[in-house]
Design a protein around this motif. Sequence first.
Motif, PDB file in Angstrom:
ATOM      1  N   SER A 153      31.724  50.338  38.521  1.00  0.00           N
ATOM      2  CA  SER A 153      33.136  50.636  37.768  1.00  0.00           C
ATOM      3  C   SER A 153      34.081  50.325  38.886  1.00  0.00           C
ATOM      4  CB  SER A 153      33.059  52.159  37.562  1.00  0.00           C
ATOM      5  OG  SER A 153      32.905  52.851  38.479  1.00  0.00           O
ATOM      6  N   GLN A 154      33.806  50.166  40.179  1.00  0.00           N
ATOM      7  CA  GLN A 154      34.775  49.960  41.210  1.00  0.00           C
ATOM      8  C   GLN A 154      34.844  48.241  41.435  1.00  0.00           C
ATOM      9  OE1 GLN A 154      34.346  51.548  45.462  1.00  0.00           O
ATOM     10  NE2 GLN A 154      34.657  49.599  46.082  1.00  0.00           N
ATOM     11  N   VAL A 155      33.679  47.597  41.180  1.00  0.00           N
ATOM     12  CA  VAL A 155      33.437  46.106  41.508  1.00  0.00           C
ATOM     13  C   VAL A 155      33.842  45.649  40.343  1.00  0.00           C
ATOM     14  CG1 VAL A 155      31.795  44.282  41.667  1.00  0.00           C
ATOM     15  CG2 VAL A 155      31.608  46.299  43.059  1.00  0.00           C
ATOM     16  N   THR A 156      33.849  46.214  38.963  1.00  0.00           N
ATOM     17  CA  THR A 156      33.988  45.355  37.908  1.00  0.00           C
ATOM     18  C   THR A 156      35.637  45.320  37.699  1.00  0.00           C
ATOM     19  OG1 THR A 156      33.578  45.225  35.458  1.00  0.00           O
ATOM     20  CG2 THR A 156      34.363  47.371  36.237  1.00  0.00           C
ATOM     21  N   GLN A 157      36.558  46.184  38.329  1.00  0.00           N
ATOM     22  CA  GLN A 157      37.858  45.780  38.252  1.00  0.00           C
ATOM     23  C   GLN A 157      38.241  44.691  39.193  1.00  0.00           C
ATOM     24  OE1 GLN A 157      40.116  49.554  38.577  1.00  0.00           O
ATOM     25  NE2 GLN A 157      38.075  50.516  38.975  1.00  0.00           N
ATOM     26  N   THR A 158      37.443  44.072  39.688  1.00  0.00           N
ATOM     27  CA  THR A 158      37.791  42.966  40.642  1.00  0.00           C
ATOM     28  C   THR A 158      37.050  41.561  40.280  1.00  0.00           C
ATOM     29  OG1 THR A 158      38.239  44.283  42.773  1.00  0.00           O
ATOM     30  CG2 THR A 158      37.901  41.739  42.983  1.00  0.00           C
ATOM     31  N   ALA A 159      35.926  41.682  39.942  1.00  0.00           N
ATOM     32  CA  ALA A 159      35.288  40.472  39.208  1.00  0.00           C
ATOM     33  C   ALA A 159      35.629  40.025  38.081  1.00  0.00           C
ATOM     34  CB  ALA A 159      33.794  41.095  39.440  1.00  0.00           C
ATOM     35  N   GLY A 160      35.761  38.907  38.004  1.00  0.00           N
ATOM     36  CA  GLY A 160      36.460  38.036  36.751  1.00  0.00           C
ATOM     37  C   GLY A 160      35.378  37.002  36.210  1.00  0.00           C
ATOM     38  N   PRO A 161      35.542  36.235  35.307  1.00  0.00           N
ATOM     39  CA  PRO A 161      34.785  35.539  34.512  1.00  0.00           C
ATOM     40  C   PRO A 161      33.844  34.363  35.284  1.00  0.00           C
ATOM     41  CG  PRO A 161      36.858  35.555  33.380  1.00  0.00           C
ATOM     42  CD  PRO A 161      36.873  36.170  34.789  1.00  0.00           C
ATOM     43  N   ALA A 162      34.496  34.088  36.508  1.00  0.00           N
ATOM     44  CA  ALA A 162      33.805  32.932  37.349  1.00  0.00           C
ATOM     45  C   ALA A 162      32.898  33.709  38.251  1.00  0.00           C
ATOM     46  CB  ALA A 162      34.628  32.309  37.871  1.00  0.00           C
ATOM     47  N   ASP A 163      32.959  35.021  38.368  1.00  0.00           N
ATOM     48  CA  ASP A 163      32.128  35.837  39.206  1.00  0.00           C
ATOM     49  C   ASP A 163      30.845  36.354  38.639  1.00  0.00           C
ATOM     50  OD1 ASP A 163      34.023  35.717  41.116  1.00  0.00           O
ATOM     51  OD2 ASP A 163      35.430  37.268  40.129  1.00  0.00           O
ATOM     52  N   THR A 164      29.891  36.842  39.517  1.00  0.00           N
ATOM     53  CA  THR A 164      28.624  37.483  39.207  1.00  0.00           C
ATOM     54  C   THR A 164      28.501  38.745  39.900  1.00  0.00           C
ATOM     55  OG1 THR A 164      27.489  35.376  38.862  1.00  0.00           O
ATOM     56  CG2 THR A 164      26.319  37.285  38.997  1.00  0.00           C
TER      57      THR A 164
END
Length: 455
Positions: A153-164
């Motif tokens: 839930s921390q990482v998902t706030q930074t990771a976008g559609p181009a990320d894994t």
Amino acid sequence: MKSAVTTFANQKVLVLGLGMSGVNAARLLNRLGALVTVNDKQKFDDNKAAQSLLADGIKVITGSHPVELLDEHFALMVKNPGIPYSNPMVQRALELKLPIITEPELAFEVSDANWIAITGSNGKTTTTTLIGLMLNEGGKHAYDAGNIGIPISQVTQTAGPADTIVAELSSFQLAGTTTLHPHIAVLTNIYEAHLDWHGSRANYVAAKMKITANQTAQDDFIMNWDLPEMHELAKQSHATIVPFSRQGAAGARATLTAGWLCFDGEQIVPAADLQIPGTHNIENALAAIAAAKLSGVDNAAIARVLRRFTGVKHRIQYVTTIAGRKFYNDSKATNVEASSVALNAFTQPIVLLAGGLDRHLPMDDLVPLFKNKVRSIVTFGQTAPLIEATAKQAGVPVQTTKDVTTAVPLAFAASEPGDVVLLSPAAASWDQFPNFEVRGDAFITAVKQLEGEQA
């Protein structure tokens, strides 16, 4: 993260239990406009996480789990993965038909990144780490998260559609998922584990299989084809099955062939080039290779990672060499199966440090490994009498001591040049330590002190 998430706005959500996942879930929900209440059994004065959330304006109730709290008509419970479903608060929530999820499910619902999810009884963290390294080496942008120690839930706030997001998921976390849908899922293996929490092996396996529950034929499910059970479990998945095999199983795509790690028949790297010991790590590498290749990473990038990766901390982690003895920290080995893997990873004689929380589980499977692999054993913790009895059954010398710190000089004294001195406890850490990481760090500190004394 998705730009306009309104699902949780003005919804009353109860976060049950803190820890890193609970804190980050609460903060994410608060950011999304939810009316968040956090409940943690640790008293407020000793609870820095609760104090921090209160400072952020989040309602906090600590010191116990009052069942009457559920009379406040919550729309959702986000449960700490370690809290069992037998907990009275959880039982009452089930009676009220309150939806109960874990933090990875929350993260997935708001994420717009690609997901690769990894589970299994053993090998999850190494496989997750390798996949993340391979994707980044190959020019992708990947984030490791989940049970590896970084809240999703921390990482998902930074990771976008181009990320894994490369997510390590435990059975505890998976049990609380409903919509989770990774485009690549990995199941490293399944052994007997956490049956005290799940209640039965069938429940444990069912939790693991939730990793593929929402996959379709356009997704990939990477499975260990050397385990016959996997062939049956594969029938439950709608995904494209991508088998890996160290033992030459028919139909496998990631394979150990003529000493090479291969994918679809292409040689990628000689097994002898791997820096991490043991046949189990060949399996972890094959699973990671499959995920990386399916993600479009080239062979050269994969090979570079495998040639330089020396292991994950606390998982057969090389520490140092003292007077010809190699010291390894495998504090993550919290069950007999994990310690068996570690013992089988070495051809040298082993002086073993083992012991920990007594879950009243048999250790008979260690007898032949003790007999064939181990020169001497130093044991400690609640399971010391059980390990001592197992060692005597195998005819291996054994000493009992207070803890892992005092065990290190005893193990060194019992070893010879050329030996491996291995911490692989075959038990959880909670009798003496808050977690296996603290136990492993105590071992490393004691080894470094010994190294200074021997210099």
